[in-house]
Scaffold this active site. Structure first.
Site, PDB file in Angstrom:
ATOM      1  N   TRP A 101       0.821  -1.212   0.000  1.00 24.49           N
ATOM      2  CA  TRP A 101       0.000   0.000   0.000  1.00 24.49           C
ATOM      3  C   TRP A 101       0.852   1.259   0.000  1.00 24.49           C
ATOM      4  O   TRP A 101       0.446   2.283  -0.566  1.00 24.49           O
ATOM      5  CB  TRP A 101      -0.987  -0.025   1.163  1.00 24.49           C
ATOM      6  CG  TRP A 101      -2.017  -1.091   0.970  1.00 24.49           C
ATOM      7  CD1 TRP A 101      -2.162  -2.247   1.674  1.00 24.49           C
ATOM      8  CD2 TRP A 101      -3.024  -1.115  -0.059  1.00 24.49           C
ATOM      9  NE1 TRP A 101      -3.194  -2.995   1.163  1.00 24.49           N
ATOM     10  CE2 TRP A 101      -3.736  -2.328   0.107  1.00 24.49           C
ATOM     11  CE3 TRP A 101      -3.379  -0.251  -1.080  1.00 24.49           C
ATOM     12  CZ2 TRP A 101      -4.793  -2.684  -0.728  1.00 24.49           C
ATOM     13  CZ3 TRP A 101      -4.432  -0.598  -1.913  1.00 24.49           C
ATOM     14  CH2 TRP A 101      -5.131  -1.799  -1.734  1.00 24.49           C
ATOM     15  N   ASP A 171      -1.335   6.827   6.348  1.00 25.06           N
ATOM     16  CA  ASP A 171      -2.411   5.946   5.937  1.00 25.06           C
ATOM     17  C   ASP A 171      -2.620   4.980   7.102  1.00 25.06           C
ATOM     18  O   ASP A 171      -1.844   4.059   7.315  1.00 25.06           O
ATOM     19  CB  ASP A 171      -2.012   5.190   4.666  1.00 25.06           C
ATOM     20  CG  ASP A 171      -3.048   4.162   4.241  1.00 25.06           C
ATOM     21  OD1 ASP A 171      -4.087   4.024   4.932  1.00 25.06           O
ATOM     22  OD2 ASP A 171      -2.816   3.472   3.231  1.00 25.06           O
ATOM     23  N   LYS A 195     -12.211  -1.602   8.093  1.00 18.48           N
ATOM     24  CA  LYS A 195     -11.423  -2.491   8.960  1.00 18.48           C
ATOM     25  C   LYS A 195     -11.974  -2.440  10.387  1.00 18.48           C
ATOM     26  O   LYS A 195     -12.511  -3.416  10.884  1.00 18.48           O
ATOM     27  CB  LYS A 195      -9.954  -2.075   8.958  1.00 18.48           C
ATOM     28  CG  LYS A 195      -9.361  -1.779   7.590  1.00 18.48           C
ATOM     29  CD  LYS A 195      -9.210  -3.018   6.738  1.00 18.48           C
ATOM     30  CE  LYS A 195      -8.416  -2.717   5.474  1.00 18.48           C
ATOM     31  NZ  LYS A 195      -8.209  -3.889   4.629  1.00 18.48           N
TER      32      LYS A 195
END
Length: 367
Positions: A101, A171, A195
């Site tokens: 990511w 992030d 999440k």
């Protein structure tokens, strides 16, 4: 047989929240309208979004000089929005390459003509450890990007890199609200909801107010200042996702707040890591000091045997343990709503599988 969902996302949500959604879905607050039908301009929704922001500020101790913005597009959209809004002086950012990511974030920043310096990479360890800064941070960078929790690789930051006066952009998608961070250590935090916070469709942006409002001619849907001015309602926001996230935030407060939640997450993670570290069959290859509380990857060393583990786990109600396609193996995601009983059930199953493997009796694994 109890069922436990170890998916990396969209992920398990608290059962009391699911039950409240179910009960309220036909008529929200006695309105005879579903939350999915009410206007985002109504007083009913004003209360929903205002409560969600207030509860988030309370849980994370967000300072007053930070905006809380409700976006769509997932964390991935912020890979573009962040450089467009924040990299306005030098068009030049730094990034710590901790895995998939982080690499995606670098690629998206470059697409909008932002220079990206890789300040450290963990590629040499196949991302089983966190990268470290290879030199002092250039103070002419607009910001430094990190991924606080690497969902695929199973690493997470507890000690943040030292960047001087250069803002740190995080992030935080996969450990947002799962462990305590000091918001003022960051210029900006962003996180997809799917999440630890709620259903997919909502992204939270927490950004210091002096960092925005300097970009010119941005697309409206990517403009942090516009969203701040419009209270995240430039267009129709994801009403249902914000409502559900608001319920999760209230549930987190009922648990005792993030310090209590983090300790619970450490207990769960330690239970699984302790088993893996003493196991003769299963291995977690992540450097112990860099291990995630949220995502625990592990392997047997043989893909065919990994597949047997996953298939048997599914039969025992331990769902979605297959590792990411980039790394294979298994991955157990232990987000806030995963109970300790679920992790204990997983450890018991893995121990039984290992014992039966040693005896050559894989078809008789018991829970």
């Amino acid at each position: 047989m109890s069922t436990y969902n170890f998916s990396a996302g969209p992920a398990v949500m608290p059962k009391p929240v699911i039950e409240q959604i179910q009960a309220e879905l036909p008529s929200f607050q006695g309105s005879e309208m579903s939350i999915m039908e009410i206007s985002h301009r109504s007083q009913l929704f004003d209360q929903v979004i205002n409560d969600a922001e207030a509860d988030l500020r309370d849980l994370m101790a967000i300072p007053d000089n930070y905006h809380v913005l409700f976006f769509q597009g997932g964390g991935t959209l912020q890979f573009t929005a962040a450089p467009l809004n924040l990299a306005t002086k030098h068009h030049h950012i730094g990034l710590l390459d901790s895995g998939h990511w982080a690499s995606r974030a670098a690629d998206e920043a470059r697409r909008v003509n932002t220079q990206v310096d890789i300040l450290g990479t963990a590629a040499a360890t196949h991302f089983t450890a966190l990268p470290t800064l290879t030199a002092p941070v250039d103070q002419n960078l607009d910001y430094v990007h990190i991924t606080t929790n690497n969902t695929i690789e199973g690493t997470a930051y507890t000690t943040l890199p030292v960047t001087g006066n250069v803002p740190l952009v995080a992030d935080m998608s996969s450990n947002f609200l799962g462990q305590v961070y000091n918001v003022s250590d960051f210029g900006m935090i962003f996180a997809g909801a799917q999440k630890n916070l709620g259903p997919a469709g909502l992204t939270i942006v927490i950004v210091r107010d002096d960092l925005i409002g300097q970009a010119q001619n941005l697309p409206s849907m990517l403009d942090y200042q516009l969203f701040a001015d419009k209270r995240s309602m430039f267009n129709t926001p994801p009403v249902f996702a914000i409502y559900a996230a608001g319920l999760v935030l209230k549930w987190l407060k009922q648990q005792g707040g993030l310090k209590v939640v983090e300790q619970h997450n450490r207990t769960k993670a330690n239970l699984l890591y302790d088993f893996l570290d003493q196991s003769k069959l299963f291995t977690c290859q992540v450097k112990p000091t860099d291990r995630s509380l949220m995502n625990v990857p592990f392997v047997t060393g043989t893909p065919a045997l990994d597949a047997q583990v996953i298939a048997g786990a599914t039969q025992h109600g331990l769902l979605n343990l297959k590792g990411h396609r980039l790394v294979g193996g298994m991955r157990a995601s232990l987000y806030n709503a995963m109970p300790l009983a679920g992790v204990q059930a997983l450890v018991d199953y893995l121990a039984a599988f290992e014992a039966n493997h040693a005896k050559g009796e894989l078809t008789h694994v018991s829970n």
